[in-house]
Design an enzyme around this catalytic site. Sequence first.
Site, PDB file in Angstrom:
ATOM      1  N   HIS A   1      21.008  35.367  27.880  1.00  0.00           N
ATOM      2  CA  HIS A   1      21.978  34.270  27.846  1.00  0.00           C
ATOM      3  C   HIS A   1      21.540  33.148  28.787  1.00  0.00           C
ATOM      4  O   HIS A   1      21.387  33.362  29.976  1.00  0.00           O
ATOM      5  CB  HIS A   1      23.381  34.766  28.237  1.00  0.00           C
ATOM      6  CG  HIS A   1      24.080  35.468  27.110  1.00  0.00           C
ATOM      7  ND1 HIS A   1      25.437  35.655  27.068  1.00  0.00           N
ATOM      8  CD2 HIS A   1      23.593  36.016  25.971  1.00  0.00           C
ATOM      9  CE1 HIS A   1      25.755  36.280  25.943  1.00  0.00           C
ATOM     10  NE2 HIS A   1      24.658  36.525  25.273  1.00  0.00           N
TER      11      HIS A   1
ATOM     12  N   TYR B   1      34.869  32.238  30.164  1.00  0.00           N
ATOM     13  CA  TYR B   1      35.799  32.521  31.266  1.00  0.00           C
ATOM     14  C   TYR B   1      36.934  31.498  31.147  1.00  0.00           C
ATOM     15  O   TYR B   1      36.691  30.299  31.311  1.00  0.00           O
ATOM     16  CB  TYR B   1      35.115  32.337  32.622  1.00  0.00           C
ATOM     17  CG  TYR B   1      34.064  33.369  32.990  1.00  0.00           C
ATOM     18  CD1 TYR B   1      32.767  33.295  32.504  1.00  0.00           C
ATOM     19  CD2 TYR B   1      34.382  34.412  33.871  1.00  0.00           C
ATOM     20  CE1 TYR B   1      31.800  34.231  32.873  1.00  0.00           C
ATOM     21  CE2 TYR B   1      33.411  35.347  34.250  1.00  0.00           C
ATOM     22  CZ  TYR B   1      32.133  35.255  33.746  1.00  0.00           C
ATOM     23  OH  TYR B   1      31.187  36.175  34.121  1.00  0.00           O
TER      24      TYR B   1
ATOM     25  N   PRO C   1      35.398  41.405  39.956  1.00  0.00           N
ATOM     26  CA  PRO C   1      34.401  41.347  38.877  1.00  0.00           C
ATOM     27  C   PRO C   1      34.083  39.943  38.359  1.00  0.00           C
ATOM     28  O   PRO C   1      33.099  39.778  37.639  1.00  0.00           O
ATOM     29  CB  PRO C   1      35.037  42.192  37.760  1.00  0.00           C
ATOM     30  CG  PRO C   1      36.505  42.165  38.043  1.00  0.00           C
ATOM     31  CD  PRO C   1      36.642  42.070  39.528  1.00  0.00           C
TER      32      PRO C   1
ATOM     33  N   LYS D   1      28.956  40.335  39.907  1.00  0.00           N
ATOM     34  CA  LYS D   1      27.974  40.547  40.971  1.00  0.00           C
ATOM     35  C   LYS D   1      27.838  42.003  41.434  1.00  0.00           C
ATOM     36  O   LYS D   1      26.882  42.351  42.132  1.00  0.00           O
ATOM     37  CB  LYS D   1      28.325  39.671  42.189  1.00  0.00           C
ATOM     38  CG  LYS D   1      28.091  38.194  41.950  1.00  0.00           C
ATOM     39  CD  LYS D   1      26.610  37.902  41.765  1.00  0.00           C
ATOM     40  CE  LYS D   1      26.358  36.608  41.044  1.00  0.00           C
ATOM     41  NZ  LYS D   1      25.274  36.662  40.066  1.00  0.00           N
TER      42      LYS D   1
ATOM     43  N   TYR E   1      25.422  32.211  39.863  1.00  0.00           N
ATOM     44  CA  TYR E   1      25.648  33.090  38.715  1.00  0.00           C
ATOM     45  C   TYR E   1      24.349  33.780  38.289  1.00  0.00           C
ATOM     46  O   TYR E   1      24.351  34.975  37.979  1.00  0.00           O
ATOM     47  CB  TYR E   1      26.253  32.288  37.559  1.00  0.00           C
ATOM     48  CG  TYR E   1      26.857  33.154  36.487  1.00  0.00           C
ATOM     49  CD1 TYR E   1      28.179  33.575  36.556  1.00  0.00           C
ATOM     50  CD2 TYR E   1      26.096  33.588  35.393  1.00  0.00           C
ATOM     51  CE1 TYR E   1      28.732  34.390  35.574  1.00  0.00           C
ATOM     52  CE2 TYR E   1      26.637  34.400  34.415  1.00  0.00           C
ATOM     53  CZ  TYR E   1      27.965  34.793  34.511  1.00  0.00           C
ATOM     54  OH  TYR E   1      28.504  35.607  33.538  1.00  0.00           O
TER      55      TYR E   1
HETATM   56  C1  PHB Z   1      31.645  42.511  31.323  1.00  0.00           C
HETATM   57  O1  PHB Z   1      31.030  42.244  30.286  1.00  0.00           O
HETATM   58  O2  PHB Z   1      32.171  43.610  31.496  1.00  0.00           O
HETATM   59  C2  PHB Z   1      31.773  41.446  32.347  1.00  0.00           C
HETATM   60  C3  PHB Z   1      31.085  40.256  32.194  1.00  0.00           C
HETATM   61  C4  PHB Z   1      31.201  39.266  33.144  1.00  0.00           C
HETATM   62  C5  PHB Z   1      32.002  39.459  34.239  1.00  0.00           C
HETATM   63  C6  PHB Z   1      32.682  40.650  34.421  1.00  0.00           C
HETATM   64  C7  PHB Z   1      32.564  41.657  33.460  1.00  0.00           C
HETATM   65  O3  PHB Z   1      32.135  38.455  35.145  1.00  0.00           O
END
Ligand code: PHB
Length: 395
Positions: A77, A206, A298, A302, A390
């Site tokens: 990605h 997000y 989460p 990280k 990120y």
């Molecule tokens: C996930 O795919 O479980 C996931 C992806 C990004 C995040 C947290 C969890 O920031």
Amino acid sequence: MGDKALRTQVAIIGAGPAGLLLGQLLHVAGIDTIILERRSGDYVLSRIRAGVLEQGTVALLEQAGVAARLHAEGLRHDGFNLAYDGARHRIDLAGLTGGRHVTIYGQTEMTRDLMQARAACGAPSLYEAAEVHLADFDSAHPRVTCLFEGQRIEIACDFIAGCDGSHGVSHASLPAAALSLHERHYPFGWLGVMADVAPVSDELVYASHERGFALCSMRSAHRSRYYLQCPLGTEIADWPDARFWDELRQRLDPQTAAALVDAPSIEKSIAPLRSFVAEPMRFGSLFLAGDAAHIVPPTGAKGLNLAASDVHYLAEGLIGHYREGRASGLEAYSQRALARVWKAERFSWWMTSLLHQFPDSSPFDRKIQAAERAYLAGSRAAMAALAENYVGLPF
Ligand code: PHB
Ligand code: APR
């Protein structure tokens, strides 16, 4: 009950990603390890965790010789999306960081690859080890004892790696006065759903909405992972699938919401959000790594990547010790690891604060938060700071 005495160079407590990755890096370097894990292998593989790998994490998996399936099945990605105020804002990770990217590959799959590699190389792992106890780690002759298949086992070793997560025995074995604990609890959790349906978007979304945060993630072209911010105390029974999809749709921007396809959930879980650091990460012959030493919320994915960077510093220190008799790597371990840990703690706290609804926030707090989101959406400099963190800060 018989007694059995074993000897190894490094005893590793915990067979999560931190313990398994350390075991493989040391195996490749010719260093012996024994892993002790409280649970069964199947149980460890049943835990669903995040799935975004930094390039540094991928490089470590390559070094450990376990990246073949990751390269075949992982999704590269080059960006992700923020969604708020009815619009999507793409964070062009590659364009903002000089070509860096992340790889989508479930932690469960990474754990499976590491377990298979360990089994194939014949390095010992004691699964379902009970009553794991750490002794004499303030000396150069530490020991670990446990109960395994009805036998009392004692392992003499040079070092102990505490990779046993936040509920493990390693940091609990330390005298309280030896540790500084830093902690923040957030007044909400994440409700996660896995579904066998194509992801709503090619890249992660997000979303920040007045009803709460939402995240659209994925594991593959056919498997989606979605999350909703939920109040503390909510239960899975409160969230039948229909309610989940309805709530998720309401929190997304119109473009994403229109593309969302409901599907039966194959897994649902709830986790509270927490920031936590225990310092230092070394006590004599005992080294803490991964969730045993720190937790991040989460948002920003990280946790696994920090476990990997700890393991990188620790493996480097141990290899320097055994190959060249060099103590400097191990002596610098705690300081080097914590420098990176705190930057990731800051980033995870910041991204959480930016995108969630805080029940106790004042109207002023909410205006500032909205202004920060608007600033981010319109400033390349602000986006670059987000992107740099990120994709992962350098080791
Ligand atoms: C996930 O795919 O479980 C996931 C992806 C990004 C995040 C947290 C969890 O920031
Ligand atoms: N004895 C032996 N093993 C133990 C003990 C114990 N007393 N206590 C815990 N364990 C095991 C757990 O069963 C688990 O398998 O230690 C392992 C720790 O693994 P993780 O919790 O996955 O932690 P870590 O390897 O540091 O991985 C960090 O996992 O929790 C996520 O967000 C986190 O993605 C990050 C990653």
